[in-house]
Design a protein around this motif. Structure first.
Motif, PDB file in Angstrom:
ATOM      1  N   ASN B 117       0.826  -1.204   0.000  1.00  0.00           N
ATOM      2  CA  ASN B 117       0.000   0.000   0.000  1.00  0.00           C
ATOM      3  C   ASN B 117       0.867   1.263   0.000  1.00  0.00           C
ATOM      4  N   HIS B 118       1.873   1.271   0.871  1.00  0.00           N
ATOM      5  CA  HIS B 118       2.717   2.461   0.949  1.00  0.00           C
ATOM      6  C   HIS B 118       3.512   2.650  -0.343  1.00  0.00           C
ATOM      7  N   LEU B 119       3.846   1.531  -1.010  1.00  0.00           N
ATOM      8  CA  LEU B 119       4.546   1.658  -2.287  1.00  0.00           C
ATOM      9  C   LEU B 119       3.663   2.334  -3.314  1.00  0.00           C
ATOM     10  N   LEU B 120       2.420   1.908  -3.382  1.00  0.00           N
ATOM     11  CA  LEU B 120       1.500   2.536  -4.330  1.00  0.00           C
ATOM     12  C   LEU B 120       1.284   3.993  -3.952  1.00  0.00           C
ATOM     13  N   TRP B 121       1.194   4.233  -2.646  1.00  0.00           N
ATOM     14  CA  TRP B 121       1.011   5.603  -2.181  1.00  0.00           C
ATOM     15  C   TRP B 121       2.186   6.483  -2.607  1.00  0.00           C
ATOM     16  N   LEU B 122       3.404   5.989  -2.349  1.00  0.00           N
ATOM     17  CA  LEU B 122       4.596   6.781  -2.674  1.00  0.00           C
ATOM     18  C   LEU B 122       4.665   7.032  -4.176  1.00  0.00           C
ATOM     19  N   ALA B 123       4.382   6.000  -4.960  1.00  0.00           N
ATOM     20  CA  ALA B 123       4.458   6.130  -6.414  1.00  0.00           C
ATOM     21  C   ALA B 123       3.512   7.212  -6.913  1.00  0.00           C
ATOM     22  N   THR B 124       2.249   7.132  -6.506  1.00  0.00           N
ATOM     23  CA  THR B 124       1.258   8.064  -7.058  1.00  0.00           C
ATOM     24  C   THR B 124       1.405   9.447  -6.455  1.00  0.00           C
ATOM     25  N   HIS B 125       1.730   9.503  -5.167  1.00  0.00           N
ATOM     26  CA  HIS B 125       1.882  10.797  -4.506  1.00  0.00           C
ATOM     27  C   HIS B 125       3.048  11.557  -5.137  1.00  0.00           C
ATOM     28  N   ASN B 386      -1.847  17.567  -0.663  1.00  0.00           N
ATOM     29  CA  ASN B 386      -2.626  17.234   0.536  1.00  0.00           C
ATOM     30  C   ASN B 386      -3.443  15.963   0.360  1.00  0.00           C
ATOM     31  N   ILE B 387      -4.107  15.839  -0.794  1.00  0.00           N
ATOM     32  CA  ILE B 387      -4.896  14.629  -1.035  1.00  0.00           C
ATOM     33  C   ILE B 387      -3.983  13.411  -0.992  1.00  0.00           C
ATOM     34  N   GLY B 388      -2.809  13.549  -1.609  1.00  0.00           N
ATOM     35  CA  GLY B 388      -1.878  12.430  -1.598  1.00  0.00           C
ATOM     36  C   GLY B 388      -1.427  12.078  -0.193  1.00  0.00           C
ATOM     37  N   SER B 389      -1.174  13.101   0.615  1.00  0.00           N
ATOM     38  CA  SER B 389      -0.549  12.837   1.906  1.00  0.00           C
ATOM     39  C   SER B 389      -1.483  12.171   2.901  1.00  0.00           C
ATOM     40  N   ILE B 390      -2.805  12.315   2.743  1.00  0.00           N
ATOM     41  CA  ILE B 390      -3.699  11.639   3.691  1.00  0.00           C
ATOM     42  C   ILE B 390      -4.065  10.242   3.204  1.00  0.00           C
ATOM     43  N   ASP B 391      -3.609   9.873   2.010  1.00  0.00           N
ATOM     44  CA  ASP B 391      -3.729   8.510   1.513  1.00  0.00           C
ATOM     45  C   ASP B 391      -5.162   7.989   1.571  1.00  0.00           C
ATOM     46  N   ILE B 392      -5.977   8.395   0.613  1.00  0.00           N
ATOM     47  CA  ILE B 392      -7.383   7.978   0.642  1.00  0.00           C
ATOM     48  C   ILE B 392      -7.677   7.022  -0.500  1.00  0.00           C
ATOM     49  N   VAL B 393      -8.648   6.168  -0.255  1.00  0.00           N
ATOM     50  CA  VAL B 393      -9.208   5.335  -1.307  1.00  0.00           C
ATOM     51  C   VAL B 393     -10.719   5.513  -1.211  1.00  0.00           C
ATOM     52  N   LEU B 394     -11.337   5.864  -2.323  1.00  0.00           N
ATOM     53  CA  LEU B 394     -12.743   6.228  -2.242  1.00  0.00           C
ATOM     54  C   LEU B 394     -13.654   5.023  -2.059  1.00  0.00           C
ATOM     55  N   GLY B 395     -13.184   3.855  -2.419  1.00  0.00           N
ATOM     56  CA  GLY B 395     -13.994   2.660  -2.185  1.00  0.00           C
ATOM     57  C   GLY B 395     -14.250   2.457  -0.708  1.00  0.00           C
ATOM     58  N   GLU B 396     -13.270   2.816   0.088  1.00  0.00           N
ATOM     59  CA  GLU B 396     -13.391   2.681   1.530  1.00  0.00           C
ATOM     60  C   GLU B 396     -14.154   3.863   2.123  1.00  0.00           C
ATOM     61  N   CYS B 397     -13.972   5.017   1.515  1.00  0.00           N
ATOM     62  CA  CYS B 397     -14.646   6.220   2.011  1.00  0.00           C
ATOM     63  C   CYS B 397     -16.155   6.107   1.832  1.00  0.00           C
ATOM     64  N   ASP B 398     -16.591   5.657   0.670  1.00  0.00           N
ATOM     65  CA  ASP B 398     -18.024   5.616   0.373  1.00  0.00           C
ATOM     66  C   ASP B 398     -18.686   4.308   0.793  1.00  0.00           C
ATOM     67  N   ARG B 399     -17.897   3.300   0.935  1.00  0.00           N
ATOM     68  CA  ARG B 399     -18.350   1.967   1.342  1.00  0.00           C
ATOM     69  C   ARG B 399     -19.476   1.425   0.472  1.00  0.00           C
TER      70      ARG B 399
END
Lengths: 176, 399
Positions: B117-125, B386-399
């Motif tokens: 997860n952190h790898l994907l986060w770092l890559a996209t951020h 900012n969006i990158g740094s809080i690491d969000i996934v909308l599938g989890e946000c909207d459930r």
């Protein structure tokens, strides 16, 4: 502090408000009347020994057969003292409303909007109480127990009203 | 300087900009309505719900076994952690003790999922902020982890590997050996990423001092995970809730100091090393033993017995179609530390095979709610950071 100790503190101050105390696998749930919920939350947040500074979660639960149909569950945690207490506000069906706790925990904002969206519970004093997950013109409250998982075929959602207006007035957007 | 300030004030006109829901930098279907004064964000209003699938409602109509695959679809980047969180919560609700070997394997795969997860986060951020090189390096290692998952359970993304009371299958020694070899090499890779961006002036200017949130505010807004620890709050659910073998291995809670985008990045980089070390220690210590708990009322019987024995077949059938019929009545909240923060499940059980109420406390939902707090008053370009740094996934946000 042990959760039951916190409950005793709460009892000395708000004895008449507490309806029930239950325990399940070391987690303590305190049911309170909804009328003074913001006072109780303010006390739990401000008291230096309890200091519930972290609102982990806030959600609604629906019990259609009970006298108080709805419950709002406040999941309180203290990062400083590392203790947890579950607080429940009992809410009747005929007037489902409760005071907002956004002035105490800013993070309650979206949780309360979601509870309103899903259960139709009104949070008095909430700064921006709109639907959050469902569209603005949605009818009904999906997580209520009397709301069906799947409705009849003709009850399908027809789409945003504002989009339909846009389609009929603007030829550029008029996609058949 | 004075002149440009004045002239910009004269020329500035408030304008509303709708960003998303289809926007590459919002990491999913997030829509932000921004009120702008020049390039400064005056007000930010997030709109969510585009990915709402009603997981909580669905769960009330499925039994405990059938809810498990739904949890994969919450945070699909780290589905292993979601599965684990769900299984741990249900086990605590039912009062099941999990065998030690299972706890070790779960900790290993949980931490692998955190690294992925952190790898994907770092890559996209980093890509969002303008440091493009690191992108493919991160995907190289993430691919390795996904291949490990594939070898383990046949799936790369939505794994559904843990089961209530145990695991789908045991790991083989060769797999453990290969993961160990990966962890030997991985610290060097982390250093590679750091050489690429740690001294990159663009990266530093776009992350240092941006999106600052104080420790008190972060707690008040309910942030969790690296977003909270970046502000210097040493709150980690792995230290609070007892699950896995986090009490048997040596590791530290990583914290930042300033609560800006850069510190949240530092926390995640440190977590790479901690997770890597946890995996290594687990593989060194892992004991032999069974992988399913001895709780036949709640756990699925072994597959070879299901295929050869009538009793076990019936048992399997009832558990899958009707769910555990002797679930205790009660309600409880159990959280686990997923890569993005605190993932909590609040169950109300009425003694039937289905949850009466299942509430998912997802970190992304809370983090998106706090986004206006982070970016109001800053420049429009910083909202991406900012969006990158809080690491969000909308599938989890909207459930």
């Amino acid at each position: 502090m042990e959760p039951l100790e916190i409950v005793n503190r709460l009892k000395t101050k708000y004895l008449n408000e507490i309806a029930d105390v239950t325990e399940f696998r070391d987690q303590v749930f305190v049911s309170v009347n909804r009328d003074r919920i913001s006072d109780i939350c303010r006390f739990l947040h401000d008291d230096p020994d309890i200091y519930m500074d972290y609102l982990v979660d806030l959600c609604g639960v629906d019990y259609p057969d009970r006298q108080h149909r709805f419950e709002v569950v406040y999941n309180l945690y203290s990062v400083k003292h590392k203790h947890r207490l579950m607080l429940k506000a009992l809410i009747p069906a005929d007037n489902p409303s409760v005071d907002s706790v956004v002035p105490i925990w800013a993070g309650a904002n979206w949780h309360e909007r979601e509870a309103c969206d899903m259960y139709g519970i009104v949070f008095n004093g909430h700064p921006d109480l709109r639907r959050i997950l469902m569209p603005d013109d949605w009818e009904g409250y999906p997580l209520r127990k009397d709301y069906p998982l799947k409705g009849p075929a003709d009850s399908e959602y027809k789409g945003f009203e504002e989009l339909k207006d846009l389609h009929s007035h603007d030829s550029e957007w008029n996609i058949q | 300087m004075e002149d440009t300030k004045n002239s910009s004030r004269v020329a500035a006109k408030e304008m509303t900009l709708s960003m998303g829901p289809q926007h590459p930098a919002t990491h999913g279907v997030l829509r932000l309505v921004l009120d702008l004064d020049g390039e400064t964000i005056v007000k930010c209003t997030p709109y969510v719900g585009y990915l709402h699938r009603g997981v909580e409602k669905l769960a009330e109509h499925r039994n405990y076994m059938q809810v498990l695959p739904l949890t994969d679809r919450l945070d699909y980047i780290s589905s292993m952690s979601n599965n684990l969180g769900y299984c741990v919560a249900v086990e605590k609700l039912f009062g099941i003790e999990v065998p030690e070997r299972t706890e070790y394997i779960r900790t290993i795969v949980g931490e692998m999922s955190r690294i992925a997860n952190h790898l994907l986060w770092l890559a996209t951020h980093a890509l969002d902020v303008g440091a493009m090189t690191v992108f493919l390096y991160c995907f190289r290692e993430r691919e390795a982890i996904l291949v490990f998952f594939e070898r383990l359970c046949g799936a790369r993304l939505t794994v559904t590997y843990p089961r209530i009371g145990g695991l789908k299958n045991d790991v083989d020694p060769k797999w453990l050996e290969d993961v160990y070899a990966f962890t030997t090499e991985f610290p060097m890779r982390i250093e590679q990423y750091e050489t690429l961006i740690n001294k990159n002036r663009i990266w530093l200017q776009r992350t240092k001092g941006i999106g600052v949130i104080s420790a008190q505010d972060a707690i008040n807004w309910g942030l969790s995970g690296p977003a909270l620890r970046g502000s210097g709050v040493p709150y980690d659910v792995r230290k609070v809730t007892k699950y896995g073998v986090y009490d048997k291995v040596k590791w530290e809670v990583c914290t930042g100091k300033n609560g800006d985008v850069y510190d949240r990045y530092r926390v995640r980089m440190d977590e790479f090393r901690q997770s890597n070390s946890i995996i290594r220690q687990c593989i060194e210590q892992i004991p032999e033993g069974p992988i399913m708990a001895d709780a036949p009322k709640y756990t699925l019987p072994a597959k070879d017995k299901v295929l050869t024995d009538m009793e076990h077949l019936i048992h399997h059938f009832v558990l899958i179609t009707k769910g555990p019929q002797t679930a205790p009545e009660g309600e409880m909240y159990i959280a686990t530390e997923v890569p993005k923060g605190e993932l909590g499940f609040f169950f109300v059980s009425d003694g039937t095979g289905k949850p009466y109420r299942m509430r998912v406390r997802s970190p992304s939902f809370v983090h998106v709610a706090a986004l206006p707090k982070l970016c109001e008053g800053e420049l429009i370009a910083d909202i991406i950071a900012n969006i990158g740094s809080i690491d969000i996934v909308l599938g989890e946000c909207d459930r």
